[in-house]
Design a protein around this motif. Sequence first.
Motif, mmCIF file in Angstrom:
data_model
loop_
_atom_site.group_PDB
_atom_site.id
_atom_site.type_symbol
_atom_site.label_atom_id
_atom_site.label_comp_id
_atom_site.label_asym_id
_atom_site.label_seq_id
_atom_site.Cartn_x
_atom_site.Cartn_y
_atom_site.Cartn_z
ATOM 1 N N ILE A 199 0.803 -0.955 -0.217
ATOM 2 C CA ILE A 199 -0.296 0.039 0.262
ATOM 3 C C ILE A 199 0.909 1.338 0.064
ATOM 4 C CG2 ILE A 199 -1.928 1.356 1.700
ATOM 5 C CD1 ILE A 199 -2.976 -0.829 2.283
ATOM 6 N N TYR A 200 1.892 1.334 0.908
ATOM 7 C CA TYR A 200 2.953 2.454 0.829
ATOM 8 C C TYR A 200 3.285 3.057 -0.914
ATOM 9 C CZ TYR A 200 7.309 5.002 1.465
ATOM 10 O OH TYR A 200 8.292 6.018 1.130
ATOM 11 N N VAL A 201 4.041 1.495 -1.120
ATOM 12 C CA VAL A 201 4.224 1.515 -2.182
ATOM 13 C C VAL A 201 3.734 2.350 -3.930
ATOM 14 C CG1 VAL A 201 6.385 0.824 -5.366
ATOM 15 C CG2 VAL A 201 5.739 -0.329 -2.293
ATOM 16 N N GLY A 202 2.331 1.106 -3.252
ATOM 17 C CA GLY A 202 1.094 2.604 -4.443
ATOM 18 C C GLY A 202 0.869 3.518 -4.032
ATOM 19 N N LEU A 203 0.577 4.424 -2.172
ATOM 20 C CA LEU A 203 0.585 5.600 -2.635
ATOM 21 C C LEU A 203 1.422 6.557 -2.754
ATOM 22 C CD1 LEU A 203 -0.458 5.507 1.988
ATOM 23 C CD2 LEU A 203 -2.553 5.722 -0.101
ATOM 24 N N GLU A 204 3.160 6.263 -2.668
ATOM 25 C CA GLU A 204 3.765 6.614 -3.667
ATOM 26 C C GLU A 204 3.737 7.272 -5.368
ATOM 27 O OE1 GLU A 204 4.280 8.342 -0.560
ATOM 28 O OE2 GLU A 204 6.871 8.225 -0.929
ATOM 29 N N LEU A 205 3.428 5.670 -5.854
ATOM 30 C CA LEU A 205 3.240 6.147 -6.860
ATOM 31 C C LEU A 205 2.038 7.208 -7.266
ATOM 32 C CD1 LEU A 205 4.338 4.239 -9.432
ATOM 33 C CD2 LEU A 205 2.473 2.829 -9.469
ATOM 34 N N MET A 206 0.956 7.263 -6.066
ATOM 35 C CA MET A 206 0.397 8.061 -6.943
ATOM 36 C C MET A 206 -0.498 8.820 -6.137
ATOM 37 S SD MET A 206 -4.012 7.098 -5.225
ATOM 38 C CE MET A 206 -3.938 7.777 -3.510
ATOM 39 N N ALA A 207 0.652 9.417 -5.382
ATOM 40 C CA ALA A 207 0.966 10.728 -5.145
ATOM 41 C C ALA A 207 1.626 11.517 -6.362
ATOM 42 C CB ALA A 207 1.982 10.812 -3.582
ATOM 43 N N LEU A 208 2.909 10.550 -6.407
ATOM 44 C CA LEU A 208 3.942 11.334 -7.586
ATOM 45 C C LEU A 208 3.020 11.653 -8.868
ATOM 46 C CD1 LEU A 208 7.055 12.365 -7.991
ATOM 47 C CD2 LEU A 208 7.202 10.053 -8.556
ATOM 48 N N ALA A 209 1.907 10.810 -9.420
ATOM 49 C CA ALA A 209 1.668 10.746 -10.748
ATOM 50 C C ALA A 209 0.505 12.177 -10.812
ATOM 51 C CB ALA A 209 0.390 10.081 -11.178
ATOM 52 N N ALA A 210 -0.156 12.332 -9.410
ATOM 53 C CA ALA A 210 -0.737 13.753 -9.051
ATOM 54 C C ALA A 210 0.073 14.667 -8.300
ATOM 55 C CB ALA A 210 -1.916 13.127 -7.530
ATOM 56 N N VAL A 211 0.870 14.977 -8.502
ATOM 57 C CA VAL A 211 2.274 16.135 -8.619
ATOM 58 C C VAL A 211 1.968 16.839 -10.006
ATOM 59 C CG1 VAL A 211 4.598 17.463 -8.022
ATOM 60 C CG2 VAL A 211 2.926 15.540 -6.333
ATOM 61 N N GLY A 212 3.075 15.571 -10.703
ATOM 62 C CA GLY A 212 2.546 15.706 -12.103
ATOM 63 C C GLY A 212 1.613 16.733 -12.625
ATOM 64 N N LEU A 213 0.553 15.520 -12.371
ATOM 65 C CA LEU A 213 -0.648 15.873 -13.369
ATOM 66 C C LEU A 213 -1.177 17.345 -12.843
ATOM 67 C CD1 LEU A 213 -3.031 12.439 -13.153
ATOM 68 C CD2 LEU A 213 -1.980 13.602 -15.161
ATOM 69 N N ILE A 214 -1.476 18.022 -11.813
ATOM 70 C CA ILE A 214 -1.047 18.994 -10.838
ATOM 71 C C ILE A 214 -0.385 20.271 -11.879
ATOM 72 C CG2 ILE A 214 -1.567 20.439 -8.723
ATOM 73 C CD1 ILE A 214 -1.859 18.225 -7.213
ATOM 74 N N SER A 215 1.080 19.616 -12.467
ATOM 75 C CA SER A 215 1.532 21.124 -12.368
ATOM 76 C C SER A 215 1.945 21.091 -14.060
ATOM 77 C CB SER A 215 3.209 20.640 -11.905
ATOM 78 O OG SER A 215 3.530 19.294 -12.229
ATOM 79 N N LEU A 216 0.513 19.822 -14.636
ATOM 80 C CA LEU A 216 1.138 20.282 -15.928
ATOM 81 C C LEU A 216 1.225 21.488 -16.697
ATOM 82 C CD1 LEU A 216 -1.125 17.417 -17.187
ATOM 83 C CD2 LEU A 216 1.593 17.753 -17.355
ATOM 84 N N SER A 217 -0.203 22.909 -15.796
ATOM 85 C CA SER A 217 -0.060 23.742 -16.651
ATOM 86 C C SER A 217 1.356 24.721 -16.779
ATOM 87 C CB SER A 217 -1.304 24.234 -16.328
ATOM 88 O OG SER A 217 -1.349 24.708 -15.511
ATOM 89 N N ARG A 218 2.041 24.084 -15.374
ATOM 90 C CA ARG A 218 3.533 25.159 -15.628
ATOM 91 C C ARG A 218 2.735 26.719 -14.831
ATOM 92 N NH1 ARG A 218 6.420 23.281 -21.048
ATOM 93 N NH2 ARG A 218 6.064 20.535 -20.461
ATOM 94 N N GLU A 219 1.809 26.604 -14.561
ATOM 95 C CA GLU A 219 1.930 28.913 -14.581
ATOM 96 C C GLU A 219 1.894 27.995 -12.527
ATOM 97 O OE1 GLU A 219 -2.067 29.002 -14.800
ATOM 98 O OE2 GLU A 219 -1.844 29.137 -16.608
ATOM 99 N N THR A 220 2.866 29.354 -12.000
ATOM 100 C CA THR A 220 3.365 29.455 -10.965
ATOM 101 C C THR A 220 2.209 28.718 -9.742
ATOM 102 O OG1 THR A 220 4.432 31.806 -11.837
ATOM 103 C CG2 THR A 220 4.720 30.923 -9.420
ATOM 104 N N GLU A 221 1.277 29.027 -10.032
ATOM 105 C CA GLU A 221 0.504 29.070 -8.785
ATOM 106 C C GLU A 221 0.527 27.714 -8.687
ATOM 107 O OE1 GLU A 221 -3.392 31.237 -9.800
ATOM 108 O OE2 GLU A 221 -3.139 32.817 -8.065
ATOM 109 N N ALA A 222 0.801 27.537 -9.852
ATOM 110 C CA ALA A 222 -0.039 25.588 -9.908
ATOM 111 C C ALA A 222 1.897 24.373 -9.492
ATOM 112 C CB ALA A 222 -0.603 24.787 -11.482
ATOM 113 N N LEU A 223 1.988 25.078 -10.221
ATOM 114 C CA LEU A 223 3.701 25.059 -9.583
ATOM 115 C C LEU A 223 3.360 24.986 -7.942
ATOM 116 C CD1 LEU A 223 6.152 25.883 -12.910
ATOM 117 C CD2 LEU A 223 4.958 23.806 -12.021
ATOM 118 N N GLN A 224 2.556 26.093 -7.394
ATOM 119 C CA GLN A 224 3.215 25.774 -6.117
ATOM 120 C C GLN A 224 1.958 24.754 -5.489
ATOM 121 O OE1 GLN A 224 2.718 29.925 -5.346
ATOM 122 N NE2 GLN A 224 4.668 30.788 -5.421
ATOM 123 N N ALA A 225 0.955 25.243 -5.891
ATOM 124 C CA ALA A 225 -0.010 23.954 -5.635
ATOM 125 C C ALA A 225 0.837 22.325 -5.470
ATOM 126 C CB ALA A 225 -0.786 24.532 -6.109
ATOM 127 N N ALA A 226 1.274 22.096 -6.871
ATOM 128 C CA ALA A 226 1.949 20.607 -6.557
ATOM 129 C C ALA A 226 3.462 20.843 -6.035
ATOM 130 C CB ALA A 226 2.674 20.789 -8.436
#
Lengths: 312, 487
Positions: free
Chosen positions: B133-160
């Motif tokens: 479960i821990y490994v799965g949580l890491e995989l999910m979190a990292l992918a989510a970070v990539g998705l949040i920062s996709l727009s590359r705007e400063t606010e999105a990068l900060q949130a990510a």
Amino acid sequence: MAVFDLILGLLLVVLVWKSLSVSDLFGAVISFMAFGLLMAVAWVRLEAPDIALAEAAIGSGLTGALLFSTLGRLPHSEARQPVVSRTVRNGPGYWMTTGFWWVLAILLSIAFLFSLLDLQTPGLGGLLQERLPESGVLNPVTAVLLNFRSLDTVMEIAVLLLAVVVAWSMGTVVWPVKRTLPSPLLPGFVRLLTPFFLLVSFSLLWRGSHAPGGAFPSGAVLAAAGILLLLAGKTTRICPRFMFWLRWILAVGLLVFVFAGVSLMVAGYGFLVYPEQWAGALILLIEVSAGVSIGAMLMALYIGGEPDIHSA
Amino acid sequence: MADWIPVVIIFMPLLAAVLVFTQTVRGVAATLATGGFLLIGLVALGSEVSGQGPWLTWQPGGWPVPLGLRWQADSFSVVMLAMVSLVAVSGGLFATGFLPTALPSAERHFWTLWLFTWAAMNSLLLAADLFNIYVGLELMALAAVGLISLSRETEALQAAMRYFLVTLFGSMLYLMGVALLYGQYGMLDQAALAAVIEHGLANVVAAVLITLGLLIKTALFPVHFWLPSAHGKAPVPVSALLSAVVVAVCFFIMYRLWSGLFFVFLADQPAMVLGVVGLASIFWGGLQALRQQSLKMIVAYSTIAQFGYVMLVFPVFAAGGATVLAWHGAVMLVLAHGLAKASLFFAAGCLHIAYDHDRIRELPGGVGRLGWVWLAFALAAASIVGLPPSGGFVGKWRLLQAAVLGEAWFWAVVMVLGALLTGAYMYRGLETAWRPAAPAEAVRTVPGIMVAVTLFCAVGAVAIGFLAVPLESFLGRTFEPLPIAGG
């Protein structure tokens, strides 16, 4: 030895404190790398040579290289910024929340330390030794990583590949172009060293079946060789064909692992269930492909973003 | 037992992600194909669970617990997997309209990250082993970070970045708790641990650490602060996926642990603490949602409040009386919330594309395509509020029934007040739909596929209410905690 351990423990705490509190980031990174090296010594003292190897190669060496390459990209500044701005710090709400979290954190840490006294079972060591002969390898760590709990390892390789994808999604980098270095000493020296790096990398991979080693440290050494070559001014021309092969090399470790699992399932053994006579060979195949991929992934992480085809 | 089912469910999206990364397959095609394969896998899994259930287990690698690890599935896992697939495919279809219009630069890596997130969620829903479960949580979190920062705007990068640090901290707490359990018993399998766990300081600390880590990831009251910016600034399909299912998967793990491994502890204070966390989230999330000015932020804050509502299942459990009803209620709430929340984010995204902003004060009412979008918004909002006959209503009603039967009056009152608060902030969004339409103001036309997907998810959220009876019979008439088994 107790004195040595005591000094080691104290040094670790001091280095953590330094890397968190020192005001210039360069010094913080140096402290962090020193911390990683001493941590590796601590793992040796705890009789965990595999973890020591990984800690030295990845925790100290590669993480240090990553941190330095990050520092190189940051705008030059004398000191790190304060985490919380002064205006926020003055309100009573700030003190109440931080107070709440501090109290909670301290209570939890005390309870955690006390509960460490409850732990007696030495994990699965006994059972592991008992079943080791069936695993196809002689090194218990490799047996756990590649056989008993291979599912975790598949997913960890996926995490690494995902890290590369996330780094690439953040933007492209200008591929290091060929440049003339001030002295021919560095490229010459690196040229001499590279074969040894490759040798160490392959020997770590091979040793993994019976002694500390395996795909992760081997990949780290491979990546270190690549990074040194880059630093010494070696570079290749970047073109679509190069990117095509790079993507496949990055993916091959995960793909081979998954295909091995699925084909075993189709053959009737079950997902990732190695038949005993092939277990050693299958594990070696998976480790070789994983080692190559891990080396490429760590190097890609060092370079940062996606290599830009248009820059070369 | 069919060995291939969990393999297809976890590794099909993972393989699709890798093939999209190597540019062998196109992202849309890979997402749709994965959806097709998963449909087959889920139908097979559903029939196996209802035939041989309530619990199925597999041993990838073939080693018995505690040396090896297991996958496990019951009816809750099946419906969660189905919802994840539904939202992932809908979000993918929505993205085919959204990305070219709003974020053309993100198309290169969006699909790989999307499929990675999907694979991580599926593996988390099937994992029985705490470290897996821990490994799965890491995989999910990292992918989510990539998705949040996709727009590359400063606010999105900060949130990510904030999400990344917070979620890593949560993972670390979780891992420390798991280490304590492993150090005592030398096992990591939930069911095997549940058979031997007993009261003791180390176990209590482990439960606290694991729960705190998962609370951070589920974004409940005192540790919710990362969610609004992360879900508010991410690209719309990503917000929908994160709010509808990623958070739900984290709740699912917490539910699994407290209804299985830690069930012996639940009885008094822990249930109360979890309930109070839920209560605080309901009111804090609700009040913040009332204060927001943009549609997307209202929807983001409502996630905190709605998961607070789901958390009330724990005190109701502890009150006894009708555990089955409480269980059904929580499952229905999570499912209906997933579809409705996806639809709400999609609707906000459609409006944003049409008018280039989503400030409630300045939005006009809709006609034509945007009329359909507002209809979807209204249906989804009705389900979130819990108006009959939507899925949200069934969930909240079952939970309320269970609270009344267990004579947990305090929590029943909290539920009613929470529903009223939800109605208040959802109405703020809906009020806009009544306004006179001004078709000339629309900057762009919204691609038809986006409107269709928005409406589809909203109708789905309402339809779950009509499907309540078959769904509940699939879930089972008895509440079965984990099978206590060594391997």
